[in-house]
Each structure stands twice: as C-alpha cells, then as structure tokens.
Scaffold this motif. Sequence first.
Motif, PDB file in Angstrom:
ATOM      1  N   LEU A  27       0.692  -1.189  -0.123  1.00 43.21           N
ATOM      2  CA  LEU A  27       0.068  -0.371   0.199  1.00 43.21           C
ATOM      3  C   LEU A  27       0.421   0.795  -0.139  1.00 43.21           C
ATOM      4  O   LEU A  27       0.650   2.371  -0.449  1.00 43.21           O
ATOM      5  CB  LEU A  27      -0.639   0.024   1.423  1.00 43.21           C
ATOM      6  CG  LEU A  27      -2.251  -0.764   1.429  1.00 43.21           C
ATOM      7  CD1 LEU A  27      -2.678  -1.077   2.718  1.00 43.21           C
ATOM      8  CD2 LEU A  27      -3.210  -0.236  -0.329  1.00 43.21           C
ATOM      9  N   GLN A  28       2.239   0.954   0.742  1.00 40.67           N
ATOM     10  CA  GLN A  28       3.076   1.832   0.973  1.00 40.67           C
ATOM     11  C   GLN A  28       3.603   2.417  -0.566  1.00 40.67           C
ATOM     12  O   GLN A  28       3.584   3.422  -0.943  1.00 40.67           O
ATOM     13  CB  GLN A  28       3.918   2.055   2.186  1.00 40.67           C
ATOM     14  CG  GLN A  28       4.442   3.370   2.650  1.00 40.67           C
ATOM     15  CD  GLN A  28       5.309   3.966   1.762  1.00 40.67           C
ATOM     16  OE1 GLN A  28       5.767   3.429   1.333  1.00 40.67           O
ATOM     17  NE2 GLN A  28       5.446   5.617   1.969  1.00 40.67           N
ATOM     18  N   ALA A  32      -0.880   4.472  -1.692  1.00 35.58           N
ATOM     19  CA  ALA A  32      -2.321   4.579  -1.260  1.00 35.58           C
ATOM     20  C   ALA A  32      -2.054   4.880   0.176  1.00 35.58           C
ATOM     21  O   ALA A  32      -3.148   5.066   0.404  1.00 35.58           O
ATOM     22  CB  ALA A  32      -2.804   3.296  -1.860  1.00 35.58           C
ATOM     23  N   THR A  33      -1.329   5.307   0.807  1.00 35.67           N
ATOM     24  CA  THR A  33      -1.312   5.811   1.982  1.00 35.67           C
ATOM     25  C   THR A  33      -1.136   7.372   1.800  1.00 35.67           C
ATOM     26  O   THR A  33      -1.390   7.236   3.568  1.00 35.67           O
ATOM     27  CB  THR A  33      -0.161   5.063   3.079  1.00 35.67           C
ATOM     28  OG1 THR A  33       1.330   4.912   2.025  1.00 35.67           O
ATOM     29  CG2 THR A  33      -0.415   3.466   3.644  1.00 35.67           C
ATOM     30  N   TYR A 101      -8.540   9.059   4.035  1.00 34.70           N
ATOM     31  CA  TYR A 101      -7.707   7.484   4.423  1.00 34.70           C
ATOM     32  C   TYR A 101      -9.199   6.438   4.508  1.00 34.70           C
ATOM     33  O   TYR A 101     -10.143   6.694   5.379  1.00 34.70           O
ATOM     34  CB  TYR A 101      -6.999   7.678   5.341  1.00 34.70           C
ATOM     35  CG  TYR A 101      -5.645   8.281   5.388  1.00 34.70           C
ATOM     36  CD1 TYR A 101      -4.408   8.482   5.088  1.00 34.70           C
ATOM     37  CD2 TYR A 101      -5.774   9.464   6.810  1.00 34.70           C
ATOM     38  CE1 TYR A 101      -3.628   9.228   4.943  1.00 34.70           C
ATOM     39  CE2 TYR A 101      -5.493  10.240   6.317  1.00 34.70           C
ATOM     40  CZ  TYR A 101      -3.927  10.255   6.099  1.00 34.70           C
ATOM     41  OH  TYR A 101      -2.964  11.681   6.264  1.00 34.70           O
ATOM     42  N   THR A 105      -5.355   1.657   4.761  1.00 33.14           N
ATOM     43  CA  THR A 105      -4.495   2.510   4.552  1.00 33.14           C
ATOM     44  C   THR A 105      -4.372   3.897   5.631  1.00 33.14           C
ATOM     45  O   THR A 105      -3.457   3.966   6.186  1.00 33.14           O
ATOM     46  CB  THR A 105      -5.209   2.954   3.612  1.00 33.14           C
ATOM     47  OG1 THR A 105      -6.314   4.301   3.709  1.00 33.14           O
ATOM     48  CG2 THR A 105      -5.607   2.524   2.078  1.00 33.14           C
TER      49      THR A 105
ATOM     50  N   SER B  82       4.169  -0.696   6.309  1.00 34.39           N
ATOM     51  CA  SER B  82       4.396   0.891   6.023  1.00 34.39           C
ATOM     52  C   SER B  82       5.871   1.427   6.104  1.00 34.39           C
ATOM     53  O   SER B  82       5.853   2.836   5.947  1.00 34.39           O
ATOM     54  CB  SER B  82       2.773   1.716   5.975  1.00 34.39           C
ATOM     55  OG  SER B  82       3.518   3.119   5.656  1.00 34.39           O
TER      56      SER B  82
END
Lengths: 185, 168
Positions: A27-28, A32-33, A101, A105, B82
Amino acid sequence: MLDRLHTAKGAQRTLGLAAGIAFGFLLQKGGATDYGVIMGQLLLTDFTVVKIMVSAVITGMLGVHLLRSLGFARLHPKQGSLGSSALGGLIFGVGFGLLGYCPGTAAGAVGEGRLDALFGGVVGILLGAWIFAALFPRLRRSILNWCDFGEMTFPELLRTGAWNVVIPAALLLAGFLLLLERTGL
Amino acid sequence: MEWLTAGRWSPYLVGLGIGLLSCLTFLLSDKALGCTTAYDRTSGMIERLFRGRKALDRPYFQKFPPEVDWQWMLVAGIVIGSFLSSTLSGQWRLQWVPPVWAAAHGTSVGLRLAVATAGGVLMGLGSRWADGCTSGHGISGTLQLAVSGWLATAGFFAGGVVTAFLLY
C-alpha cells in the motif's frame, strides 16, 4: 493438513502479521497511504487507487476461483442487504471523503508518520465502531435486514457456473484499465 | 535492491501483489483480506478497560469478541509494513496536516483533526453497518463476486466522491 493450519490460532496470528506487513508495504509503495493520492481519486483527477484495486481484484478473482476449483480454498461472501451494504456503504463513503484514508490505509498512513491518520483516523474509526456496537441491538432487527439478499454471489444470482462470470468480469475490468491508460488518467 | 528503496511502484504491480496476497490468505488462513473487524474488537478491548466484563455483554461483542486474532495482527502488520517501506525510501516523516489539505483549507492542525475525526467516526460506523471496508468489500468482496461487496463498494465511492467535491 491445511485445515489444521487454519484452526491453529498462534500460527494464524503469525501469518496475519506477515500478511499485514506485506499488505502495508505494498500500500505504501503504491501511494495508497498518501492523503493526496486518495483525495485525488475521490476528486477523479488521479486514478492510482482504482488502478491498484482493479488489478488486485482481477488477480485475486482469477487466483481464488482457481484455488477453489482445485479444492484448495473456500469462498466467504459476506451477507448483505440494501439497508446494510448500500446505506452503510454511503455512510462509510462520507467518512472516506472527510478523512481521506480508509481503515487499512489509515493504519498504513500511521506507519509512515501521518498523525492526522492516527488521532483523527484511527481514534475516530474506533469510536465509530464502538457506537455501532452500542446501536447494534436496535439496528439488527430493523434497517440492517431491509431487502436482505444473504451471502449471494453474482454466479448464484445468474444461476450459472462461477467461471462464466469470472472470465467476462476479468476481461471487462482489464478493458476498464486499458481505457484509463488510453485516456491518460 | 533498488526496487526496495524506490519511492513508488507501478499501481498495477502493487495490485498484482495484493491480488496474490489475497490468494495466499485464502489458501493458508481460509480468510479474505479485511481490516475493520479489528477496529471493532479493539473498541471492545478499550470499553472492557473502563467497564470490565460488563462490556462483553453487548451482543455485537459476543459476535466479534474483543481479542487479538488473525485480522488484528494483519492491521498491526500494515503499520509495520508501511513503516518499513517508507523508511527504505526515505519518505517517513511526522506530519499533522497533509499538503493537499493545507493548500485548500489552511495549516490549522485543529481543523484538520476535527474533520478527520468526524470522518473517522462516520467511517467506523459505516464500515460496521456495511460489515466491511475498502479491503473487506472493495477488494475481497468484489473478487469473490459477492453482491454485498459490489454494492458496498459502489456506496463507498459514491459517498466519497460527493463529499470530496463538496470539500474541494
């Protein structure tokens, strides 16, 4: 063998953590974050989020149905109703536009240091989930059951084999991605 | 290993990865990717801190007991994944107000947090109301061709697009 793995709670917590690390990493890396990327999607100027979601759906749809046909996976379609899925979806959507968000996310955004995703997002989502738990006894007998269609899938709705829907759906979604590229979005 | 330190990957590659990850979770854990039940369980854990075992009487917490399960660890893992990705690419940094927000609504931290919290509350409520979020319905529901998934996802984007256009 896999059934025993599915019910091993400790092993599943480890697998969940590993899947989460991979999910958060992806995601990062996909952007998308990033609040700007998500709002760009909702303002229809940046289609990164839709490109990620649609290519994930095409891949997952083909892969999961293949695993299922080979006897290695079971589907878990969620129960739904107009009152639950459509109305709940719209409430979520308004929150999506304000927060920028989504629950997954937001966790990823916290990981990259975004404090509005933590104090606004995660705290707000926890509060909202708790409010729902408090309202649940009243809601479940009324609006959540409005126009209930159960755990219905499109192949069941159309009374046909899963692959008769999977293949055309995958082609349509791939065509949609191609169209996005052609129009330069 | 330049791909690990890259700031951005192609969205199609990321989508392919998430799709393959979904296949793995179905195979190894008999589960679909999803995030919001973990928030619901955590809200129950917090209520239990304040009210003790009485919190567990709520019918919703009997359906989804406040405990650390596969999905709870998944959400914890997202934070770590992340963090790793953004650290490797040098993008990690503390930020209160996103630049896109600041350009339109100013740099006030209080305003951004107030709107984000309001959005979070509606999102938490809506995700439980619809029984899923952008992961559980948007990716997992749609890939299983579930009617609930496609309907909820249409609602997420319809509500989100209208709200975003009112806000900007």
